[in-house]
Design an enzyme around this catalytic site. Structure first.
Site: not given
Length: 511
Positions: A85, A161, A185
């Protein structure tokens, strides 16, 4: 030479791929090339990756192949391609943007400890995946890279996210992906992309954060795996887990392997089915799939009951508590960046998402008394969920209240403002995930089926802190009676001319 065509390689479960690499049935070089080709073909449509380290991945694949020929095995992820990420998951010398336009040229000087651990155990990092600005919302979109689409409909959001990571796993652009979870997330994009996403118990996956070592306490934040199967989830979870004395919340791992949980019978476990988690609105199409999933879990011998349960505050206040916590965290980030030479308020404040700015602006007016009152509410939520888990081994709920969120055209995609007439906060209020970030207990989202419109629905399974084994046992049991991975194919990319069959049509409620 592999006994699989390239497209089949990228759709293999990671555990099987790792086994074939160890057994020299497929070369790490061949695997990396297959994934890079898949990224070239699919990523322009999904926007899952924001950067691809193709040259580095190829070199690491050659090294992994040479080590195997010499009889050396680094660990369970030797030669397995993964994605990382683009948030607080630094790789030395690799661009890291936090999804913020003003950080487009930022190059970290060191690698984050959890990323180092994955590399040390043999994983090959293919690239960085998309995230919203500072990971502040449950959708993935930003002004720098734009939205990430779910593979089920690229014009709808992958969730956030960790949306880029979830979409990459679902579409076969990596074998495994790392995400982070401060309010859902990992679990939210897992639900919207039809994959498995685990938030482990707080403390099992160490996080080294400076200058504020206690940054991840309010709410509990941490890393987690995004995978195509529950077995793959355990593979990556065990690779990521470990004690680190630099993290004040880190705890030693239990002696038993979490892999054992995959084969532990679920029959007799008692589960509390909370279809709205005590007050969150849930769309009818999502509720129908989860109702079917609850009954499916019973077929594995699990005792599923629906006890009376209500949140200690309105769902809007439970969500606003999270927004207040993360607004305070944003203040810390602003000060850290300012100390490093970038004053976000002076340089780009008006260009950041309005919800993020509003949360930070409000946090600056908080008093000590306000903060203490918030801790009282968090304690009430903690106690309410703990009371349920005194009588049950786990709780099951929908992961999200809706199954699909259309992408916006302005870089500021958010969720719905209401569900069946009930107002929800578009940043996170349409999700049933953040209450478990207040408790620190484990929670996983597993694919439960599709809505009539063809969007995936996630089943959330949660338990008390350090009962990750129970959560994984139930997730594995559900996967066995409602298998999903073999059907996670998309005809526009996995066509017959690649030697594959078209994806079957899944009905609502079918797993």
């Amino acid at each position: 030479m592999s006994d699989f065509c390239d497209s089949d390689l990228v759709l293999l479960p990671a555990a099987e791929l790792a086994q074939r690499i160890r057994g020299r049935r497929v070369s790490p070089v061949e695997v990396v090339e297959a994934y890079l080709a898949r990224i070239d073909a699919v990523n322009p449509e999904l926007n899952a990756y924001v950067s691809v380290s193709a040259d580095t991945a190829r070199e690491e694949a050659k090294t992994a192949e040479r080590e195997l020929s010499e009889g050396r095995l680094r660990g369970p992820l030797h030669g397995v391609p993964i994605a990382i990420k683009d948030l607080f998951d630094f790789q030395q010398g690799v661009p890291n943007t936090f999804g913020v336009k003003e950080f487009a040229g930022y190059l970290p000087e060191e690698t984050a400890p959890h990323v180092q651990r994955l590399q040390r155990l043999g994983a090959i990092i293919l690239g960085k995946t998309n995230t919203p600005e500072f990971g502040h919302k449950a959708t993935t979109d930003n002004r720098l890279f734009g939205p990430t689409g779910t593979p089920f409909a690229a014009d709808h959001n992958a969730g956030g996210s960790s949306g880029g990571s979830a979409a990459a796993v679902a579409a076969g652009l990596c074998a495994l992906a790392q995400g982070s979870d401060g309010g859902g997330s990992v679990r939210i994009p897992a639900a919207l992309c039809g994959v498995v996403g685990l938030k482990p118990s707080y403390g099992l996956l160490a996080g080294v954060v400076r200058p504020d070592a206690f940054f991840a306490f309010n709410p509990f934040m941490g890393n987690g795996p995004l995978t195509r199967t529950v077995e793959d989830c355990v593979l990556m979870f065990e690779a990521m887990a470990g004690f680190d004395a630099r993290d004040p919340g880190s705890v030693p791992l239990p002696a038993r392997s979490y892999r054992e949980a995959l084969f532990t019978p679920a029959a007799g476990l008692r589960v509390a089915y909370l279809p709205t988690l005590g007050g969150f609105p849930v769309a009818a199409d999502v509720a129908a799939v989860i109702e079917t999933a609850a009954r499916t879990l019973e077929s594995a011998g699990v005792v599923v009951e629906q006890p009376e349960f209500a949140l200690p505050a309105a769902h809007t206040e439970v969500t606003d508590l999270w927004l207040r916590y993360t607004g305070s965290a944003m203040i810390g980030l602003i000060e850290t960046f300012r100390d490093s030479g970038l004053d976000l308020r002076a340089v780009s404040w008006e260009n950041l998402p309005p919800q993020l700015r509003a949360a930070a602006d409000r946090a600056e007016s908080f008093s000590v008394a306000d903060t203490r009152r918030d801790q009282f509410l968090r304690t009430a939520i903690f106690d309410a969920l703990a009371a349920v888990l005194e009588n049950y081994d786990a709780i099951i709920t929908p992961t999200t209240g809706v199954a699909a969120v259309p992408n916006a055209a302005d870089g500021w995609t958010v969720g719905p403002t209401e569900i069946d007439g009930d107002p929800v906060d578009p940043v996170l209020g349409w999700c049933l995930t953040h209450p478990f970030n207040y408790t620190g207990g484990p929670a996983i989202s597993v694919p439960a089926g599709l809505t009539p419109d063809g969007f995936p629905v996630g089943l959330q399974i949660a338990s008390r802190r350090f009962r990750d084994d129970t959560v994984l046992t139930l997730a594995a049991a559900f996967e066995r009676v409602a298998p999903w991975h073999d059907r996670l194919r998309f005809p526009r990319w996995d066509s017959n001319d690649k030697g594959l069959t078209a994806a079957p049509s899944l009905r609502a409620g079918a797993a």
